[in-house]
Write an enzyme that holds these catalytic residues in place. Sequence first.
Site: not given
Length: 357
Positions: A111, A202, A205
Site C-alpha cells: 500500500k 485470488k 471480496k
Amino acid sequence: MIVTGIQPTGTPHIGNYLGAIKPLIALQAEDEDTYAFVADYHAITADFDPKALRSNSIGVAALLVASGFDTSRGRVFFQSDIPEHLELAHILGCTAARVGQLNRMTTFREKMDAATEKESGETPSLGLYSYPVLQAADILAYQDDKGKPTRVPVGSDQSQHLNFAIDVAQSFNHRFGQTFIIPEPVISCTPRIMSLFDASKKMSKSDPDDMNRINLTDDADRIRKKFRKATSDSLYIPLTVEEIGDRAELRNLLTIYGAFAELTFEESLDTFAGKGFGPLKAALTDVVVEKLEPIQTRYRELIVDPLFGHSLRMGAMAAGILAAETTARVRETIGLSDSAPAALEERFNLVVPNYDK
Ligand code: TRP
C-alpha cells in the site's frame, strides 16, 4: 485453546468459507476452548463505510454460526467489544514491536509503495502500519491457564503476521520474564480459491465484478449463472493431474468441486475425466447450492434472532474476562497503574444484568 479473527470486509465468498470458516469449524471439534472474533478493529485500518462495517460484522458472525460453529463449545464475538485488545496492542507496540520489522511487512509495503508511486496518492493509515501489532495482541490476550500454546488457524497469507506475533511474544518474555506462551500457527492447507474469470487472481471480496466470486449469500440462480459464465476452454477434461498443466480455470473449478463434495483433487478429476466443462459446471452448481442452502437458511434466521445477539455478547464477556486477566498481568509486570483492572471488573458486572432482559 484456539484463537482466530475474521475480517468483516464485504460479504464472505466460498474462498473465505473453504479457507477459513470450514477449517475453523473442523478444528473446533477437537478443542473445547475456541475463540473466534470478527476483526472489526482491523477492518477500520483501510477505507470503510460505517453502515457497511456494522452489517458486514454481524453478517460474518452469523455466517460462522450458520456454517456450524458451535457457540455452546466456543465463543464468537466482536473484537471491538474487548478494548483490552487495543490496550495490549499499545503495550506490545511500545515494549516488543520494532518499526524496523513493521516496515518490512508486505501488506503495508504494498500500500505504501502504491501511494508513493502515485505521488499524490494518500499514504496508508497509522492503523494499517500497526495492524500486525494489534493482531499479535489479539492472539496473546488469550493465554491457556494450563500453559498450552494457543493454536491460531489462518490462511497461508497470514504467515508473516503470525511470525510477527511469535517474535513479539518472545521479545516481551525476553525483556520482562516469562509472560506469554508462544502461539502456534495452524496454516490452512486448503488450496486457494481463484477468481472465476481469471484464475491467476485470488477470488476476492474487493473485486469490483461480482461475477468473479460466489458469495455465501448468492441464491441458486445466481450461483448457476456465475458458474455458467465462468471462464472455460473447449478441450476435454484430461485423465491425469499432470495433463491439466496450465489450465488454471479448470484446476480451480475442480478444486472447488472437490472441496464441496469432500473429495480429493484426484477424485474430483476422476469424476469428470473425459467430459467437457458442461457436466463439471452443472455438478459444481448442484453441490455448491446443496451445501450452501442450509447455511443460508440458518443465516437468515440468525441475523434477526435476539438470542444470537445475546450469544455474541456472552461470547464477548467470556473472552473479555480472559483478555482482562492477561492485560492486568501485563500491566503489573511493566509497572502501570493497577486501578484500571478493578474498573474493568465493574464493567463486566454492570453489563451482566442487561444480558438477561
Ligand atoms: N489478519 C487476519 C486476516 O486478514 C485477521 C485477523 C485479525 C486474525 N486478528 C487475528 C487472524 C488474530 C488470526 C488471529 O485474515
